[in-house]
Write a protein that holds these residues in place. Sequence first.
Motif, PDB file in Angstrom:
ATOM      1  N   PRO A  42       0.821  -1.228   0.000  1.00 11.66           N
ATOM      2  CA  PRO A  42       0.000   0.000   0.000  1.00 11.66           C
ATOM      3  C   PRO A  42       0.850   1.273   0.000  1.00 11.66           C
ATOM      4  O   PRO A  42       0.506   2.258  -0.670  1.00 11.66           O
ATOM      5  N   GLY A  43       1.967   1.259   0.741  1.00  8.43           N
ATOM      6  CA  GLY A  43       2.853   2.412   0.733  1.00  8.43           C
ATOM      7  C   GLY A  43       3.506   2.622  -0.621  1.00  8.43           C
ATOM      8  O   GLY A  43       3.657   3.760  -1.095  1.00  8.43           O
ATOM      9  N   HIS A  44       3.907   1.528  -1.285  1.00  7.61           N
ATOM     10  CA  HIS A  44       4.500   1.626  -2.614  1.00  7.61           C
ATOM     11  C   HIS A  44       3.498   2.196  -3.625  1.00  7.61           C
ATOM     12  O   HIS A  44       3.879   2.930  -4.544  1.00  7.61           O
ATOM     13  N   ALA A  45       2.228   1.849  -3.448  1.00  5.35           N
ATOM     14  CA  ALA A  45       1.194   2.244  -4.421  1.00  5.35           C
ATOM     15  C   ALA A  45       0.593   3.612  -4.136  1.00  5.35           C
ATOM     16  O   ALA A  45      -0.173   4.130  -4.957  1.00  5.35           O
ATOM     17  N   GLU A  46       0.947   4.212  -3.007  1.00  2.78           N
ATOM     18  CA  GLU A  46       0.286   5.465  -2.583  1.00  2.78           C
ATOM     19  C   GLU A  46       0.397   6.559  -3.644  1.00  2.78           C
ATOM     20  O   GLU A  46      -0.576   7.233  -3.978  1.00  2.78           O
ATOM     21  N   GLU A  47       1.602   6.766  -4.197  1.00  2.72           N
ATOM     22  CA  GLU A  47       1.795   7.829  -5.184  1.00  2.72           C
ATOM     23  C   GLU A  47       0.977   7.573  -6.445  1.00  2.72           C
ATOM     24  O   GLU A  47       0.396   8.492  -7.035  1.00  2.72           O
ATOM     25  N   VAL A  48       0.928   6.320  -6.882  1.00  2.00           N
ATOM     26  CA  VAL A  48       0.170   5.980  -8.092  1.00  2.00           C
ATOM     27  C   VAL A  48      -1.315   6.220  -7.882  1.00  2.00           C
ATOM     28  O   VAL A  48      -2.005   6.766  -8.764  1.00  2.00           O
ATOM     29  N   LEU A  49      -1.837   5.838  -6.733  1.00  2.00           N
ATOM     30  CA  LEU A  49      -3.248   6.059  -6.438  1.00  2.00           C
ATOM     31  C   LEU A  49      -3.572   7.551  -6.383  1.00  2.00           C
ATOM     32  O   LEU A  49      -4.685   7.967  -6.718  1.00  2.00           O
ATOM     33  N   ARG A  50      -2.596   8.348  -5.969  1.00  2.00           N
ATOM     34  CA  ARG A  50      -2.821   9.785  -5.834  1.00  2.00           C
ATOM     35  C   ARG A  50      -2.686  10.507  -7.172  1.00  2.00           C
ATOM     36  O   ARG A  50      -3.477  11.399  -7.499  1.00  2.00           O
ATOM     37  N   THR A  51      -1.696  10.130  -7.974  1.00  2.00           N
ATOM     38  CA  THR A  51      -1.399  10.881  -9.206  1.00  2.00           C
ATOM     39  C   THR A  51      -1.940  10.235 -10.468  1.00  2.00           C
ATOM     40  O   THR A  51      -2.096  10.909 -11.492  1.00  2.00           O
ATOM     41  N   GLY A  52      -2.174   8.924 -10.425  1.00  2.00           N
ATOM     42  CA  GLY A  52      -2.628   8.232 -11.630  1.00  2.00           C
ATOM     43  C   GLY A  52      -1.533   8.003 -12.645  1.00  2.00           C
ATOM     44  O   GLY A  52      -1.808   7.736 -13.819  1.00  2.00           O
ATOM     45  N   ARG A  53      -0.266   8.060 -12.206  1.00  2.00           N
ATOM     46  CA  ARG A  53       0.861   7.848 -13.109  1.00  2.00           C
ATOM     47  C   ARG A  53       1.615   6.574 -12.730  1.00  2.00           C
ATOM     48  O   ARG A  53       1.763   6.243 -11.550  1.00  2.00           O
TER      49      ARG A  53
END
Length: 384
Positions: A91-102
């Motif tokens: 979940p921590g690794h995916a946090e930025e992707v979930l936030r930015t969509g990149r």
Amino acid sequence: MVLLYALVRLVRHGRQSSQGFVSEVDQATHATLHTASMAARHLQDGLTADGTAKAAKHLRQLLGSSAVAVCDSSGLLAWDGAPEHHAADAPGHAEEVLRTGRTIVLRAGQVQCADPDCPARTVVIAPVVTGDRVVAAIAAYGPHASAGLARATEEVAGWMATQAELSDLGHQRTRTMEAELRALRAQISPHFIYNSLAAIASFVRTDPERARELLLEFADFTRYALRRGGAFTTLAEELRNVERYLVLEQARFGDRLRISLLIAPEVLPVTVPYLAIQPLVENAVRHGLATKEGGGHVTITAQDEGAEAVITIEDDGVGSDPQAIRTVLDGRADGDNVGLGNVDARLRQVYGDDFGLVVETAPGAGTKVTFRVPKYAPGVHPTP
């Protein structure tokens, strides 16, 4: 003899090289499609925790990675593969992707691990986007983060988004059909109910046994028509309810109402939308025959035509203005004919616009209503 020898040689060669008829590319394509279909089976209800967990191993096989994680805003939905000690970090690794969509790539050093032999040194994380919303992220863990793995992860994420959208459309279709059914139940003719009860009452003194039989038919009809359940049933069950309806109408019309049923036995198990036939038969009786002097004839046929079942309701009644029927099918009419438009709309929702009602009519020429249903359609199953 020469020809026979050549044929024997050809057969022997075919047996020896039969394994070579399918190329490695064909085998890889088949394996990929099979794996995708296995994953899709578990995602048909959307990206639920249970479905995603079951699909995760197939997603990992599609990517060829050491491990796969699927996360959403609530945390980890699914993990498959080894080593499992990175699951808590996903979940921590995916946090930025979930936030930015990149899509991002975390390389060695960014993926913290105390095990020097851990195969999950890098991770590619891609967003699962439906519409303009990031609904999840899929992470592919492995020893190296190649450009090929990044592209594959994005493709799988896009495929997952399609599955989620299909699930949403399916739920929306179900809700729409349920609303249509509620509308149809609400407009079940009060005249029919009143006239049925009046017909039953007329037999109470003269023929009590007949009155009892009609009362049971009325109870079974209303129980089926007002049931709360699935949107589909079998053709056999739908016709059984049509028979109940006609028994009650014949008690009122007597010899003025004549019925013919021509049903191919092989189509009886075919799934049809619930209350797809009875409103059409009611339309034939009420609008075609009730006002015709001397009554008339209603014919119901169900034919087997290859991959489809074809159902026809035909009467020799007073007929209708074709423009008025077009108005009904376009959803621009109120009143007694709403059942015709309701059935047409539900058929189109389930099977597509090619499967709506076909109505042939003219004033004084009777009416013929036909519709087709596929014998097998994805997601269409009768409900007990």
